[in-house]
Design an enzyme around this catalytic site. Structure first.
Site, PDB file in Angstrom:
ATOM      1  N   TYR A  67      -2.602   2.016  -7.084  1.00 50.11           N
ATOM      2  CA  TYR A  67      -2.777   1.116  -5.922  1.00 50.11           C
ATOM      3  C   TYR A  67      -1.742   1.406  -4.837  1.00 50.11           C
ATOM      4  O   TYR A  67      -1.443   0.559  -4.007  1.00 50.11           O
ATOM      5  CB  TYR A  67      -2.680  -0.347  -6.386  1.00 50.11           C
ATOM      6  CG  TYR A  67      -3.754  -0.679  -7.377  1.00 50.11           C
ATOM      7  CD1 TYR A  67      -5.042  -0.984  -6.951  1.00 50.11           C
ATOM      8  CD2 TYR A  67      -3.494  -0.649  -8.753  1.00 50.11           C
ATOM      9  CE1 TYR A  67      -6.046  -1.258  -7.855  1.00 50.11           C
ATOM     10  CE2 TYR A  67      -4.496  -0.916  -9.677  1.00 50.11           C
ATOM     11  CZ  TYR A  67      -5.773  -1.214  -9.218  1.00 50.11           C
ATOM     12  OH  TYR A  67      -6.772  -1.477 -10.107  1.00 50.11           O
ATOM     13  N   SER A  68      -1.185   2.605  -4.881  1.00 48.46           N
ATOM     14  CA  SER A  68      -0.034   2.934  -4.032  1.00 48.46           C
ATOM     15  C   SER A  68      -0.314   2.843  -2.528  1.00 48.46           C
ATOM     16  O   SER A  68      -1.223   3.500  -2.003  1.00 48.46           O
ATOM     17  CB  SER A  68       0.422   4.356  -4.386  1.00 48.46           C
ATOM     18  OG  SER A  68       1.283   4.840  -3.392  1.00 48.46           O
ATOM     19  N   ASN A  69       0.517   2.047  -1.856  1.00 45.32           N
ATOM     20  CA  ASN A  69       0.423   1.968  -0.384  1.00 45.32           C
ATOM     21  C   ASN A  69       0.817   3.305   0.229  1.00 45.32           C
ATOM     22  O   ASN A  69       0.319   3.685   1.288  1.00 45.32           O
ATOM     23  CB  ASN A  69       1.381   0.891   0.137  1.00 45.32           C
ATOM     24  CG  ASN A  69       0.991  -0.486  -0.350  1.00 45.32           C
ATOM     25  OD1 ASN A  69      -0.179  -0.824  -0.361  1.00 45.32           O
ATOM     26  ND2 ASN A  69       1.972  -1.280  -0.767  1.00 45.32           N
TER      27      ASN A  69
END
Ligand SMILES: Cc1ncc(COP(=O)(O)O)c(C=O)c1O
Length: 302
Positions: A67-69
């Site tokens: 879910y890395s920004n």
């Protein structure tokens, strides 16, 4: 220059409290629709300097979780600049499921090539980096979370004449680049608080490599662990949005603001303190978080 200095600075909004504290939030999340918050500034020098020096066949490679920004932001940079990107994603099990993950789908739609690596391989990112740099000598390999010396230099631009007017500067801490930049470039009389959302004992040493840390205090704000979302955090984020019209996400900014309110309540800040929190973006993560919450039959983030 691909990432530009915006013509206007982002707003600083007041958050009314029932206490004798002046609380404000600087909306770095509004800086760019896809490269939001601290990501914009952490990538600023990394990407601009690289593109200036590699006009031929540029290639961006980086690392991140599901879910890395940061993965989302680097993929957006690649799409904007029309250059290929590769994301090394933690977790082999995602190889068949990336379509169900809004962050990975967004990265793919931006043209990012995703390679899924085991958690064990991911833990040895230095080895992977060495291997990739040999394989692609002209590529820019950006570390996880984008944190390095260039990122710290870029974070300086989150500070300006207006931010000098505060006693406390607050930010969420993941890999430590953002808080290091704030501590490095703020005024001598300002105190910096890093709200640690990840339980990583090595974080303080990493930050020490990036800043002299003279006026920096790190406060545990994990609320159950990195990426874990408690019901009280969901309630807090939803109340916050309803009251102040400002969205927060549950991994970084939501936990930071929740802890800031706890500290205010406990009397941590002296009366009449002026406290500024940085909204570091990451709102793209809400969709993925809600999918997980839905599966668990829990309340969603509005
Ligand atoms: C929204 C958001 N806030 C804060 C942070 C923490 O920044 P850093 O990794 O520089 O500590 C991150 C991670 O980059 C993030 O995505």
């Amino acid at each position: 220059m691909l990432l530009k200095f915006p013509a206007e600075t982002v707003p600083i909004q007041e958050i009314p409290t029932d206490y004798n504290i002046k609380l404000f939030i600087k909306r770095e999340d509004l800086i760019h629709p896809q490269i939001s918050g601290n990501k914009y500034w952490k990538l600023f020098y990394n990407v601009n300097n690289y593109l200036e020096n590699h006009p031929e066949s540029p290639y961006l490679i980086t690392f991140g979780g599901a879910y890395s920004n940061h993965i989302a932001a680097v993929s957006a940079v690649g799409n904007l600049a029309g250059i290929p990107t590769l994301g090394l994603i933690r977790g082999e099990e995602l190889a068949n499921k990336w379509r169900d993950n809004p962050t990975l789908l967004f990265a793919k739609r931006n043209g990012m090539n995703l390679k899924f690596v085991s958690r064990e391989e991911y833990r040895h990112k230095e080895k992977l980096t060495e291997f990739l740099q040999n394989e692609f000598p002209h590529a820019l390999i950006i570390p996880e979370g984008g944190t390095n010396k260039e990122a710290v230099a870029g974070v300086k631009m989150m500070l300006n004449d207006q931010t000098k007017d505060f006693d406390y500067l607050c930010t969420a801490v993941g890999t430590g680049g953002t808080v290091s930049g704030i501590a490095e470039f703020c005024e001598e009389n300002q105190k910096v608080i890093g709200f640690k959302v990840v339980d990583d004992a090595s974080l303080e040493n990493k930050i020490l490599e990036l800043t002299s840390m003279r006026n920096l205090n790190l406060i545990d704000s994990c609320f159950g662990g990195y990426g874990k979302i408690k019901d009280e955090t969901i309630r807090f984020i939803n109340d916050f949005k309803e009251k102040y019209g400002i969205p927060l996400e549950p991994v970084y900014t939501g936990k930071m603001m929740q802890k800031v309110f706890e500290l205010i309540h406990e009397g941590y800040f002296p009366e009449n303190s002026r406290v500024l929190c940085f909204h570091t973006g990451g709102l793209q993560g809400i969709e993925g978080a809600n999918l997980l919450l839905e599966k668990q039959n829990r309340n969603l983030i509005i």
